[in-house]
Design a protein around this motif. Sequence first.
Motif, PDB file in Angstrom:
ATOM      1  N   ASP A  81      19.498  83.888  71.215  1.00 42.49           N
ATOM      2  CA  ASP A  81      19.752  83.265  72.156  1.00 42.49           C
ATOM      3  C   ASP A  81      18.587  83.453  73.296  1.00 42.49           C
ATOM      4  OD1 ASP A  81      20.254  85.540  73.748  1.00 42.49           O
ATOM      5  OD2 ASP A  81      22.538  85.197  73.724  1.00 42.49           O
ATOM      6  N   GLU A  82      18.855  82.572  74.470  1.00 42.09           N
ATOM      7  CA  GLU A  82      17.814  82.819  75.483  1.00 42.09           C
ATOM      8  C   GLU A  82      17.676  84.118  76.044  1.00 42.09           C
ATOM      9  OE1 GLU A  82      21.067  80.448  77.800  1.00 42.09           O
ATOM     10  OE2 GLU A  82      20.588  81.000  75.629  1.00 42.09           O
ATOM     11  N   HIS A  83      18.735  85.140  76.020  1.00 39.91           N
ATOM     12  CA  HIS A  83      18.977  86.303  76.524  1.00 39.91           C
ATOM     13  C   HIS A  83      18.098  87.505  75.403  1.00 39.91           C
ATOM     14  CE1 HIS A  83      21.457  84.816  79.586  1.00 39.91           C
ATOM     15  NE2 HIS A  83      22.109  84.326  78.749  1.00 39.91           N
ATOM     16  N   GLY A  84      17.918  86.911  74.470  1.00 42.05           N
ATOM     17  CA  GLY A  84      17.243  87.712  73.309  1.00 42.05           C
ATOM     18  C   GLY A  84      18.330  88.439  72.349  1.00 42.05           C
ATOM     19  N   ASP A  85      19.746  88.166  72.770  1.00 41.22           N
ATOM     20  CA  ASP A  85      20.606  88.498  71.573  1.00 41.22           C
ATOM     21  C   ASP A  85      20.550  87.832  70.497  1.00 41.22           C
ATOM     22  OD1 ASP A  85      21.628  90.369  73.827  1.00 41.22           O
ATOM     23  OD2 ASP A  85      22.948  88.522  74.567  1.00 41.22           O
ATOM     24  N   CYS A  86      20.637  88.579  69.471  1.00 40.91           N
ATOM     25  CA  CYS A  86      20.432  88.152  68.125  1.00 40.91           C
ATOM     26  C   CYS A  86      21.848  88.276  67.378  1.00 40.91           C
ATOM     27  CB  CYS A  86      19.450  89.051  67.407  1.00 40.91           C
ATOM     28  SG  CYS A  86      18.722  88.695  65.903  1.00 40.91           S
ATOM     29  N   ALA A  87      21.992  87.423  66.400  1.00 40.23           N
ATOM     30  CA  ALA A  87      22.893  87.197  65.524  1.00 40.23           C
ATOM     31  C   ALA A  87      22.376  86.667  64.071  1.00 40.23           C
ATOM     32  CB  ALA A  87      24.255  86.193  66.093  1.00 40.23           C
ATOM     33  N   ALA A  88      22.997  87.407  62.997  1.00 42.33           N
ATOM     34  CA  ALA A  88      22.568  87.139  61.728  1.00 42.33           C
ATOM     35  C   ALA A  88      23.229  86.051  61.291  1.00 42.33           C
ATOM     36  CB  ALA A  88      22.767  88.269  60.857  1.00 42.33           C
ATOM     37  N   LEU A  89      22.561  85.029  60.548  1.00 46.11           N
ATOM     38  CA  LEU A  89      23.070  83.818  60.051  1.00 46.11           C
ATOM     39  C   LEU A  89      23.368  84.341  58.535  1.00 46.11           C
ATOM     40  CD1 LEU A  89      21.400  80.765  61.512  1.00 46.11           C
ATOM     41  CD2 LEU A  89      23.150  82.076  62.484  1.00 46.11           C
ATOM     42  N   GLU A  90      24.726  83.810  57.919  1.00 44.61           N
ATOM     43  CA  GLU A  90      24.783  84.005  56.406  1.00 44.61           C
ATOM     44  C   GLU A  90      24.350  83.062  55.594  1.00 44.61           C
ATOM     45  OE1 GLU A  90      28.801  84.877  53.748  1.00 44.61           O
ATOM     46  OE2 GLU A  90      28.857  83.882  55.644  1.00 44.61           O
ATOM     47  N   ARG A  91      23.660  83.550  54.502  1.00 47.48           N
ATOM     48  CA  ARG A  91      23.134  82.659  53.365  1.00 47.48           C
ATOM     49  C   ARG A  91      24.395  82.153  52.888  1.00 47.48           C
ATOM     50  NH1 ARG A  91      17.739  83.196  51.024  1.00 47.48           N
ATOM     51  NH2 ARG A  91      17.779  81.866  49.142  1.00 47.48           N
ATOM     52  N   LEU A 123      16.479  76.343  55.434  1.00 46.62           N
ATOM     53  CA  LEU A 123      15.060  76.927  55.518  1.00 46.62           C
ATOM     54  C   LEU A 123      14.636  77.253  54.281  1.00 46.62           C
ATOM     55  CD1 LEU A 123      14.924  79.170  58.794  1.00 46.62           C
ATOM     56  CD2 LEU A 123      13.898  76.650  58.491  1.00 46.62           C
ATOM     57  N   PRO A 124      14.258  76.488  53.452  1.00 44.71           N
ATOM     58  CA  PRO A 124      13.878  76.659  51.984  1.00 44.71           C
ATOM     59  C   PRO A 124      13.016  78.008  52.152  1.00 44.71           C
ATOM     60  CG  PRO A 124      13.728  74.579  52.315  1.00 44.71           C
ATOM     61  CD  PRO A 124      13.994  75.100  53.473  1.00 44.71           C
ATOM     62  N   ASN A 125      13.207  78.616  50.989  1.00 43.77           N
ATOM     63  CA  ASN A 125      12.510  79.981  50.587  1.00 43.77           C
ATOM     64  C   ASN A 125      12.663  81.467  51.697  1.00 43.77           C
ATOM     65  OD1 ASN A 125      11.293  78.738  48.466  1.00 43.77           O
ATOM     66  ND2 ASN A 125      10.052  77.777  49.891  1.00 43.77           N
ATOM     67  N   ALA A 126      13.424  80.885  52.619  1.00 38.75           N
ATOM     68  CA  ALA A 126      13.785  81.985  53.662  1.00 38.75           C
ATOM     69  C   ALA A 126      14.432  83.134  53.106  1.00 38.75           C
ATOM     70  CB  ALA A 126      14.051  81.570  54.893  1.00 38.75           C
ATOM     71  N   ALA A 127      14.009  84.322  53.388  1.00 36.50           N
ATOM     72  CA  ALA A 127      15.131  85.541  52.967  1.00 36.50           C
ATOM     73  C   ALA A 127      16.096  85.689  53.733  1.00 36.50           C
ATOM     74  CB  ALA A 127      14.169  86.941  52.733  1.00 36.50           C
ATOM     75  N   SER A 128      15.957  85.651  55.177  1.00 32.29           N
ATOM     76  CA  SER A 128      16.945  85.905  55.925  1.00 32.29           C
ATOM     77  C   SER A 128      16.802  84.948  57.147  1.00 32.29           C
ATOM     78  CB  SER A 128      17.208  87.346  56.438  1.00 32.29           C
ATOM     79  OG  SER A 128      16.141  87.708  57.048  1.00 32.29           O
ATOM     80  N   VAL A 129      17.710  84.749  57.818  1.00 34.88           N
ATOM     81  CA  VAL A 129      17.645  83.991  59.326  1.00 34.88           C
ATOM     82  C   VAL A 129      18.724  84.497  60.343  1.00 34.88           C
ATOM     83  CG1 VAL A 129      17.791  81.693  60.402  1.00 34.88           C
ATOM     84  CG2 VAL A 129      17.155  82.004  58.101  1.00 34.88           C
ATOM     85  N   ASP A 130      17.800  84.696  61.480  1.00 31.51           N
ATOM     86  CA  ASP A 130      18.816  85.223  62.722  1.00 31.51           C
ATOM     87  C   ASP A 130      18.805  84.126  63.841  1.00 31.51           C
ATOM     88  OD1 ASP A 130      19.473  87.622  61.789  1.00 31.51           O
ATOM     89  OD2 ASP A 130      17.663  88.678  62.564  1.00 31.51           O
TER      90      ASP A 130
END
Length: 716
Positions: free
Chosen positions: A49-59, A39-46
């Motif tokens: 999942d379908e349950h709303g649980d979130c995990a940060a992706l490493e740049r 995702l060009p120009n994105a500062a961060s991406v998480d």
Amino acid sequence: MIAKLPDEAYAIVEGRHADPFRYLGPHRDNDLTVVRAFLPNAASVDAVDEHGDCAALERVHDAGLFIGALPNGSSRYQLRARFGDTTIDLEDPYRFPPILTDFDLYLLGEGTHLKLYDKLGAHPMTLDGVNGVGFVVLAPNARRVSVVGDFNFWDSRRHPMRVRGNGYWELFVPHAIAGDRYKFEIVGPNGAVLPQKSDPLAFATELRPSTASIVLDPAQVPTPRPSANGINALSAPMSIYEVHLGSWRRKDGNGWLTYRELADTLPAYARDMGFTHLEFLPVSEHPFDGSWGYQPTGLFAPTSRFGSPADFAALVDACHREGLGVLLDWVPGHFPDDAHGLANFDGTALYEHVNPLQGRHLDWGTLIYNYGRTEVVNFLVANALFWLDRYAIDGLRVDAVASMLYLDYSRPEGGWIPNKYGGRENLEAIAFLRNFNREVFGRFPQATTAAEESTAWPQVSQPIEHGGLGFGYKWNMGWMHDTLDYISKDPIYRKYHHGQILFGLHYAFSENFILPLSHDEVVHGKRSILGRMPGDPWQRFANLRAYYAFMFAHPGKKLMFMGCEFGQEREWNHDQSLDWHLLEQDSHRGIQSLVRDLNGLYRTLPALHECDCDPFGFEWIITDDGDRNVFAWIRKGNDARDRCLVIANFSPNVYHDYKVRVPFPGAWREVFNSDSAHYGGSNVGNVGEVEATGLVPELCVTVPPLAVIYLVPERP
């Protein structure tokens, strides 16, 4: 930036990966589901999942490459990306299944996917519960293809596609919608980025000079109602009004009428004039107005000049509502070399030939389709079927067939390549035309096809199984040239050219002919049809009336270009409206009334149409009166009493007590006289009935000057 990224990661970042699904999207890594997102120009991406649980992706790369494991090992997720102060939830296009099925790929591979327009191009769809658009394009020699458009800031890094089968690139773009503009950015086999390409299967396009394709929702384009059964039959009356939509009428200020404005006026006018069909000069999208549509770049898109595809469908529906068949001029013979079009599409000669001795038209500066390539033939045949399927078109008139059939067409000696037998026939084009006709008539038996074929190629409109090309009809170019040459001469010289009228009947039934007075005969210095008529003003209009009456009584279906029906004086100009103001003059209103009445007689007298394509339906009566420029013949219908006597006098003299033999004794009624005062004539003729007498029945008639009369037997 993390070091030691694999080469595939750099291929993604640098926009040169041929199969981004192999790296991007969800992938199993031991017991984890790992997501890679670019995702060009994105500062961060998480990843959410379908349950709303979130995990940060490493740049892992500053260009915008992110990697991380999904929470809970889930396989369904969204991406939550932050761009500056804005956070957006996104669907990952690289988590969705393929668009093309294995069966699609099989049919595409063998060139028999005749509804490929259901899969190729841009199609709104729902995958895994998510709305978006599926894009598919053929580019077998490309290193990389990306779809760019309103949905991704026209950034080719964001949506690289994956290749399937024999070079079909596809991608589902979540949340892209109908109305989005798009193109394809292609990297050719040598690594060069090509000019952005319009979609060869675009169903809608921008108005020139813009060239983007537009996503169309087919649900928003209702299929027009069908036309009446039998409208194209050989035994049916077929009188075609040929129209260029951009110049039939224009608005004040010289603006185009829209498809819907045309729907409110054109079909009603054509029906009032008695025509049975409308034929539109090509409506496929084209970049240059001056090509009249004969150099198309978007074969699946009605030109945006006059409105949307739904608007075009409304025009077809209006024609069918008035009982009119709709024919389209169709151009499978060549295409322009505009950079956004088919030329050099994937960095190679994909649609055209590599060798210019085969692949370029010298006359038109255009490129010739490679009919020996399976994908090209599939593309063209499917396009023909598309217009019949989606827009309920009743037939296709194929342009410039002669240029397709001959390898040496308009080429100098040594400037062409013979076929494998050393001949000049284009064997691949012949096979293509037969295939096209086989599929059209096999899938749409009520439809028809017509060939503009100007040579003596045999059996153009004869069945394929008997060695023909399989067309429904062929334009009779020889008749048109001979008779226009004859009628343009001063009557005093016509006796020396008597054979030009007779000659056409030597071959009139060798094909199923259409008699064309087309757009090609009223441009490029040829003058209008009226403009070719000799003599003083009265004689010019009388000649025109006689010529039209001769045409409608001659075997063969009829075609008349717009404006001819009221005696357009000047040549046709595609940038201007027809000269409708001429109808303020009695002489031009007379021509219009004559054509209306001729159409009415042609439709209602079986003798004038039932055997248009059958030698049974014609019999010469007088062929040897060249000194007086007189001809006579009988037209026959299937019923024994359906007969029409036609007497044509192409001299300015009146002939009294002129004797003509007929098949039946008794009364014969004059049902038409082109010299009627109603049309602007001198009103010489036979009022009411003429009695046929004698052992060999014979009429004694008055033959008016520069005129044609029709007489029919009264039924006992």
